[in-house]
Write a protein that holds these residues in place. Structure first.
Motif, short mmCIF file in Angstrom:
data_model
loop_
_atom_site.label_atom_id
_atom_site.label_comp_id
_atom_site.label_asym_id
_atom_site.label_seq_id
_atom_site.Cartn_x
_atom_site.Cartn_y
_atom_site.Cartn_z
N GLY A 14 -2.71 -0.06 12.14
CA GLY A 14 -2.37 -0.72 10.89
C GLY A 14 -3.14 -1.94 10.63
O GLY A 14 -3.25 -2.93 11.63
N GLY A 137 -9.17 4.82 5.42
CA GLY A 137 -8.31 3.48 5.84
C GLY A 137 -9.29 2.89 7.16
O GLY A 137 -10.02 3.60 7.39
N HIS A 208 -7.20 5.00 0.76
CA HIS A 208 -5.90 4.81 1.53
C HIS A 208 -5.95 3.49 2.61
O HIS A 208 -6.92 2.97 2.96
CB HIS A 208 -5.62 5.72 2.65
N SER A 209 -4.75 2.65 2.56
CA SER A 209 -4.63 1.44 3.17
C SER A 209 -5.86 0.45 2.66
O SER A 209 -5.91 0.08 1.64
CB SER A 209 -4.65 1.61 4.66
N SER A 235 -0.60 3.53 0.09
CA SER A 235 -0.01 2.31 0.92
C SER A 235 -1.53 1.22 0.79
O SER A 235 -1.83 0.86 1.81
CB SER A 235 0.00 2.95 2.40
N ALA A 237 -3.80 -2.08 0.95
CA ALA A 237 -3.62 -3.39 1.59
C ALA A 237 -3.74 -4.38 0.71
O ALA A 237 -4.84 -5.05 0.54
CB ALA A 237 -4.57 -3.42 2.67
N ASP A 328 7.27 1.57 5.04
CA ASP A 328 6.04 0.92 5.59
C ASP A 328 5.98 -0.21 5.90
O ASP A 328 6.45 -1.22 5.42
CB ASP A 328 5.06 1.30 4.36
N THR A 331 1.37 -2.12 5.33
CA THR A 331 1.35 -2.67 4.30
C THR A 331 2.58 -2.95 3.40
O THR A 331 3.31 -1.93 3.74
CB THR A 331 0.04 -1.88 3.54
N HIS A 358 3.59 4.48 6.63
CA HIS A 358 2.15 4.12 6.25
C HIS A 358 1.27 5.15 5.95
O HIS A 358 0.83 5.31 4.74
CB HIS A 358 1.61 3.35 7.18
#
Length: 392
Positions: A14, A137, A208-209, A235, A237, A328, A331, A358
């Motif tokens: 992450g 991600g 993603h992310s 998810s 960021a 999660d 994030t 996540h």
């Protein structure tokens, strides 16, 4: 504690989870900081020549050959690593081609002429409803989304997925991102290429992310937004904060003087990203997933893009669907809620999954998450058809 729980405790990742321990180690790295600071001063401050009373003796210049040799060794190692990863990416099984789906790989040269590894999946028959472009991600790669892509093709959507610089089969030092703005620009250039090759086909971006942050920033640029029907964020960021305010002050300095530096304490135990032990094991045994300590510039770039997006929620006008798990810890799901509340977009939706972690598309309920995304894109296309009918 069961074996599954032990695996989930050890296999973690992450963006924000890795940034925090990076800067905690700074407390034990004051000597390193001081040395860098002194070195920088020595480079910046003018050097005084020492002239003896009898003769002025100039120090011989350092050999440029040694510098070039050191640089060439570094570049050779980076190129070898890229070729190794690209071979792994090419050899990755994307599912058997059958009567429903065909897939392929290729290279795309980004705005800085870096070779970026591309995957595509298309339905064999039926009218194409639209195209979804996947931006993965941090530290992962496009090949992880093969199952999602095949599910999309079964609904007559075409799929492209691009490995960022330093990820998967693309050029660059593994896990190193010199600028997320470069990733944003590459995303726009790739979208433009797809639009030219598929005239009249609606296009969506998926991120993603950290990839979600990239997609949201890309879609905030008018020339990119005009090419899109909408974006999907899982998810994202959007609120990544350092452990201490002082980090915001020192991060730019470190990213300049030691951008590739890795803090060895930054990849220890952290937060699980999926409730499926098999999915966790598959992710972290994948040689194309970067599991080393995060690099200083990469961490700084995540903080920078997150800060930019938080200041500009109200200026978001692109149609979007944001999905986030309430459990999660990588994030912030509340940041996704803030995006939904504050964005000026006329067509927007949010779905928060109670207790999900996540990596939504690698949770046990991954197929339902994928169907939610597909249904949203179909709803968006139907709304556009309604607008066209009204105009006629």
């Amino acid at each position: 504690m069961s074996l599954g729980e032990m695996e989930m405790d050890q296999l973690t990742s992450g963006a924000s989870n890795r940034i925090i321990p990076i800067f905690k180690t700074l407390r034990a790295s004051l000597i390193f900081v001081y040395s860098l600071f002194i070195s920088l001063l020595l480079v910046i401050l003018p050097r005084r020549r020492r002239i003896s009373s009898s003769n002025a003796v100039a120090a011989p210049p350092s050999s440029p050959r040694k510098h070039l040799k050191r640089r060439s060794v570094w570049l050779i190692r980076e190129d070898e690593d890229t070729l190794r990863r690209r071979a792994l990416a090419e050899g990755l099984e994307m599912g058997n081609e059958d009567s429903c789906c065909r897939w392929s790989t290729s290279l795309f040269f980004g705005v800085r002429r870096n070779a970026l590894f591309i995957r595509s999946w298309f339905p064999v028959s039926g009218d194409l409803k639209g195209i979804l472009i996947i931006i993965h991600g941090l530290n992962e790669h496009s090949g992880r989304y093969a199952q999602f892509a095949k599910q999309l093709t079964s609904y007559n959507f075409g799929v492209y997925a691009m490995d960022w610089i330093g990820h998967g089969g693309s050029d660059g030092l593994h896990g190193y991102v010199p600028s997320l703005d470069h990733v944003v620009a590459d995303t726009g250039a790739f979208l433009e290429k797809i639009k030219l090759e598929n005239p009249g086909i609606p296009c969506f971006l998926f991120g993603h992310s950290t990839g979600g942050a990239v997609v949201l920033k890309a879609a905030s640029l008018p020339y990119i937004e005009r090419m899109l029907e909408g974006i999907v964020l899982t998810s994202p960021a959007l609120r990544v904060k350092p452990a201490h305010p002082i980090v915001g002050a020192v991060a730019p300095f470190f990213s300049l003087v030691a951008p590739r530096f890795q803090f060895k304490g930054a990849n220890k135990r952290g937060i699980p990203v999926s409730r499926d032990p098999a999915a966790l094991l598959a992710k972290y045994s994948d040689p194309l997933v970067y599991t080393g300590p995060i690099r200083v510039r990469t961490g700084h770039e995540i903080l920078r893009i997150s800060s930019y997006l938080m200041r500009n929620f109200k200026s978001v006008t692109v149609p979007f669907f944001v999905l986030h798990g309430t459990a999660d810890k990588v994030t912030d799901p509340l940041a996704s809620q803030d995006l939904y509340n504050e964005a000026a977009s006329q067509f927007k939706d949010i779905k928060l999954y109670d207790g999900f972690l996540h990596d939504l598309l690698f949770e046990p309920e991954r197929e339902q998450v994928a169907r939610d995304i597909i249904y949203w894109m179909e709803k968006r296309l139907a709304s556009n058809m309604g607008q066209v009918n009204i105009l006629w």
